[in-house]
Design a protein around this motif. Structure first.
Motif, PDB file in Angstrom:
ATOM      1  N   LEU A 107       0.829  -1.207   0.000  1.00  0.00           N
ATOM      2  CA  LEU A 107       0.000   0.000   0.000  1.00  0.00           C
ATOM      3  C   LEU A 107       0.862   1.255   0.000  1.00  0.00           C
ATOM      4  CD1 LEU A 107      -2.840   1.216   0.164  1.00  0.00           C
ATOM      5  CD2 LEU A 107      -2.694   1.032   2.656  1.00  0.00           C
ATOM      6  N   SER A 159       2.539   1.585  -3.555  1.00  0.00           N
ATOM      7  CA  SER A 159       1.586   2.017  -4.582  1.00  0.00           C
ATOM      8  C   SER A 159       1.185   3.477  -4.381  1.00  0.00           C
ATOM      9  CB  SER A 159       0.343   1.117  -4.552  1.00  0.00           C
ATOM     10  OG  SER A 159       0.679  -0.212  -4.905  1.00  0.00           O
ATOM     11  N   THR A 160       1.039   3.894  -3.125  1.00  0.00           N
ATOM     12  CA  THR A 160       0.703   5.294  -2.851  1.00  0.00           C
ATOM     13  C   THR A 160       1.831   6.219  -3.269  1.00  0.00           C
ATOM     14  OG1 THR A 160      -0.671   4.585  -0.971  1.00  0.00           O
ATOM     15  CG2 THR A 160      -0.034   6.905  -1.070  1.00  0.00           C
ATOM     16  N   MET A 204       0.507  -3.330  -4.927  1.00  0.00           N
ATOM     17  CA  MET A 204      -0.783  -3.978  -4.691  1.00  0.00           C
ATOM     18  C   MET A 204      -1.067  -5.040  -5.752  1.00  0.00           C
ATOM     19  SD  MET A 204      -1.963  -2.594  -1.921  1.00  0.00           S
ATOM     20  CE  MET A 204      -3.732  -2.710  -1.815  1.00  0.00           C
ATOM     21  N   VAL A 209      -8.316  -2.407  -3.329  1.00  0.00           N
ATOM     22  CA  VAL A 209      -7.790  -1.612  -4.450  1.00  0.00           C
ATOM     23  C   VAL A 209      -8.927  -0.913  -5.183  1.00  0.00           C
ATOM     24  CG1 VAL A 209      -6.620  -1.737  -6.685  1.00  0.00           C
ATOM     25  CG2 VAL A 209      -5.736  -3.029  -4.740  1.00  0.00           C
TER      26      VAL A 209
END
Length: 323
Positions: free
Chosen positions: A98, A101-102, A278, A303
């Motif tokens: 997470l 991906s952020t 993710m 997601v």
């Protein structure tokens, strides 16, 4: 007139009245043609509709169902409520994915919105040299993931071209760990993502730039605006809606990134799996003999919620900007 002749006339009149009118036959044919005209478009769309319904709609509903079960590849499992979602936020790999991906969205999306616009503005002419540059910038888009991985792995390796050149120029004394350090892998993947996406979004911007009235540039030039001021006060307002579209598309792509990190790390997700995203986590949990399909479905649902929330926020911001 004789009775026989009178009876013959009445018989002919009766037969004539019993015959259907030509207009009625024509009207029936028109009705048949109208029915065919109505059904034809639906028949053409039907195969695509069936494919979408089976492989997208039903698959999405099945994913939603599995997210609340403990099913695996080898057994259907049973209903466990929100246990999968509780486990997610105690899973170190999920929290790492997470975070990665952020960070990908935060770092990549601004470049994807601005850089292709600058490129499109610079190569929007009709000359041959501009056509060459447009083709060159678009070339990475049509490359396969395998080719891209081989190119950048050789370039960024410890003994690769980039480190060799920097060493020869005395800029560095030891190789930069592009592919062996957690953050080195992550930011190298971001660079590759930007490199791959520039040409694709540049083409979208070129279409938007073609719709800007040239008289606006002429008026700005008469007012003393140079190329930079024309870019900020004419070009950017003229492609505002396209910028929001590209922001939406690049946000979805960045949060679901898979290929770049996968090919640069040869599927290992970096040292200790610390560059997991993710999409890579869903692939790891949802495939193989020991696949936990219920757990992977729960990650997919998270997601979906995150991406959907980001899109809603972008739509709200866009509407407020237009008002």
């Amino acid at each position: 007139m004789s009775n026989a002749a009178f009876a013959a006339d009445r018989s002919e009149a009766r037969k004539a009245s019993d015959r259907p009118e030509p207009m009625n036959r024509t009207h029936g044919k028109k009705q048949d043609r109208s029915l065919g005209t109505i059904l034809a478009p639906y028949l053409f769309v039907l195969p695509a509709f069936v494919i979408v319904f089976v492989f997208i709609v039903l698959a999405a509903l099945n994913t939603f169902r599995l997210a609340f079960t403990d099913s695996t590849l080898l057994r259907p499992g049973k209903f466990v409520g929100i246990d999968n979602f509780v486990k997610l936020f105690h899973d170190e790999y999920f929290l790492t994915a997470l975070l990665n991906s952020t960070l990908y969205v935060i770092c990549v999306v601004p470049f994807m919105v601005i850089l292709p616009l600058i490129l499109a503005y610079l190569v929007k002419g009709n000359s041959r040299i501009m056509g060459f540059f447009r083709t060159a910038f678009y070339m990475p888009v049509v490359m396969s993931a395998v080719v891209v991985g081989m190119i950048w792995t050789n370039l960024l390796d410890s003994a690769g071209l980039v480190n060799s050149v920097l060493k020869a120029m005395k800029v560095i004394s030891k190789p930069i760990p592009f592919l062996t350090d957690r953050w080195g892998v992550l930011f190298s993947s971001m660079f590759v993502t930007i490199w791959l996406g520039l040409g694709y979004y540049m083409v979208i911007y070129l279409t938007a730039l073609a719709n800007i009235d040239e008289s606006l540039y002429e008026a700005a030039a008469l007012d003393g605006a140079g190329p930079v001021r024309q870019f900020f006060y004419v070009t950017m307002p003229g492609v505002r809606s396209t910028m929001m579209l590209i922001m939406m598309l690049s946000t979805i792509a960045a949060f679901r990134v898979f290929n770049e990190i996968y090919v640069l790390t040869n599927g290992s997700a970096g040292p200790g799996g610390m560059d997991m995203t993710m999409s890579m986590l869903i692939k790891r949990e949802g495939t193989g003999i020991m696949a936990r399909t219920g757990y992977a479905s729960a990650i997919s649902l998270v997601v979906l919620v995150i991406v959907g929330t980001l899109l809603i926020i972008q739509q709200i911001v866009q509407k407020r900007g237009e008002d």
